[in-house]
Design an enzyme around this catalytic site. Structure first.
Site: not given
Ligand SMILES: Cc1ncc(COP(=O)(O)O)c(C=O)c1O
Length: 415
Positions: A132, A209, A212, A235, A373
């Site tokens: 992401h 990260d 998910q 999430k 993203c």
């Molecule tokens: C894999 C992953 N990393 C990071 C993020 C970013 O999360 P946040 O916007 O809650 O900081 C997301 C959100 O879509 C994500 O799916």
């Protein structure tokens, strides 16, 4: 013989679970909502909504500042979530849990507090093609500032990380490696424990990260063996604007603060300020107190369902949905990893992702279309966007039937 409580051994009662989510009863364009955008943000159970409501009704006060009763109650409830989260991910200590606004802030905290003071021109950072933007852009900004280089481990066409290539990139110049636990586009579950072992052998910290993974899988940071684990609350059925960074105590101890302000200091003097110990050193200013109280309720709620049971039910749904989607002519699925969470990205020949998502919305079905993203991943597959159906434990086979039937109709409209 399993020693688990009886209610966690019972079959997953999805109808009962759905009754806990008020929003799932609404209609969209006159049709019952089918919410398949859970990787974007999940819906909230009544327990979470009520915890936030209760906070504002009964004990709203700032944390760690007041000696009065409300301040004490607010602080106790807020800090209780730190204990819950530590237990939830099997962290060795509650002091290793830094509250953040989400994964993005957690990763930026590692970038600026951990890596910036250590990185030098010519150093390297390793990530993967399936990250992401939250696990790409902070490293690019930092690399530009420090004269370092971002290296990218490749994936296969099926959407699996090529582990040997990732490990090959772990040279002595690498100061940090980052990997997504579960891809938000492909659903791929990465072999984090294996990557962590390889990184550890070479003395390279591994950041995961976990955005998910948290809603779908049991997460145990000790078993994973990583060094940093970033997560986001919204999430995992908690409020927006909540999240955390878990980091090993010895790493946090040596990290200077990233944000300065109230609550993160020991003593402020114009001739030199000293800082609080972790985790408070990294939590400047008034946090999203009600949100974290809600996150505590979300953790309790997930725990009451059982994460293994959630994973098993979602896996059943994933297999059911994948098989049904494969019968749709011209439909291509992106991400067919052997180990996969309940996220399905796809395109249909001749149809634009946004048109598909818009027409599905008219059927009451919420899916996401776009680049999710993850521009580099779209570039890898040579597409500008995909449609993504991401499932949660409150989804049903009947909803998937409606989704697949609607795709059939939409396909004809667009064809
Ligand atoms: C894999 C992953 N990393 C990071 C993020 C970013 O999360 P946040 O916007 O809650 O900081 C997301 C959100 O879509 C994500 O799916």
């Amino acid at each position: 013989m399993s020693a688990r409580p009886k209610d966690l051994q019972a079959p997953f009662d999805v109808a009962r679970v759905r009754a806990d989510f008020p929003l799932l009863t609404r209609t969209v364009h006159g049709k019952p909502l089918v919410y398949l955008d859970n990787a974007n943000t999940s819906q909230k159970p009544r327990a979470v909504i009520e915890a936030v409501d209760d906070f504002y009704r009964r004990f709203n006060a700032n944390v760690a500042r007041a000696v009065h009763t409300l301040g004490d109650e607010a602080t106790t409830a807020y800090e209780a979530t730190r204990d819950k989260l530590a237990r939830f991910i099997n962290a060795p200590s509650r002091d290793e849990i830094v509250f953040t606004s989400g994964t993005t802030q957690a990763i930026n905290l590692v970038a600026y507090s951990y890596l910036l003071p250590r990185i030098e021109p010519g150093d390297e950072i390793v990530v993967t093609t399936m990250e992401h933007h939250a696990n790409i852009v902070p490293w690019q900004i930092l690399s530009d500032r420090a004269g370092a280089k971002l290296k990218v481990a490749p994936i296969t066409e099926k959407g699996e990380l090529i582990v040997e290539k990732f490990i090959e990139l772990l040279t002595p110049r690498v100061k940090l490696a980052g990997v997504v636990h579960v891809s938000n586009v492909l659903g791929t579950i990465n072999p984090v424990a294996e990557l962590a072992r390889a990184a550890r052998k070479r003395g390279i910290p591994l950041l995961v990260d976990g955005s998910q993974a948290m809603p779908h899988l049991p997460v145990d940071v000790r078993a994973l063996g990583c060094d940093f684990y970033a997560l986001t609350g919204h999430k995992m059925y908690g409020p927006t604007g909540t999240g955390a960074l878990w980091a090993r105590k010895e790493l946090l101890r040596d990290m200077p603060p990233f944000f300065g302000g109230g609550e993160m200091i020991r003593e402020v003097r114009f001739d030199g300020t000293t800082y609080a110990d972790p985790p408070h050193r990294f939590e400047a200013g008034t946090p999203n107190i009600a949100g974290f109280v809600g996150l505590g309720a979300a953790i309790d709620y997930i725990g009451s369902l059982g994460r293994e049971r959630i994973a098993a039910w979602e896996h059943e749904l994933l297999e059911y949905a994948t098989a049904a989607l494969k019968t749709v002519p011209g439909l291509r699925i992106f991400g067919e990893a052997e180990h996969k969470a309940a996220v399905i990205s796809f395109l249909i020949d001749g149809a634009h992702a946004h048109d598909l998502a818009t027409l599905l919305d008219h059927e009451g079905i919420a899916v996401r279309s776009g680049h999710h993203c993850a521009h580099p991943l779209m570039q890898f597959y040579g597409v500008p966007a995909t449609v993504r159906a991401s499932l949660a434990f409150y989804n049903t086979r009947e909803e998937i039937d409606r989704f697949v039937e609607a795709i059939g109709r939409v396909r004809k409209l667009l064809g």
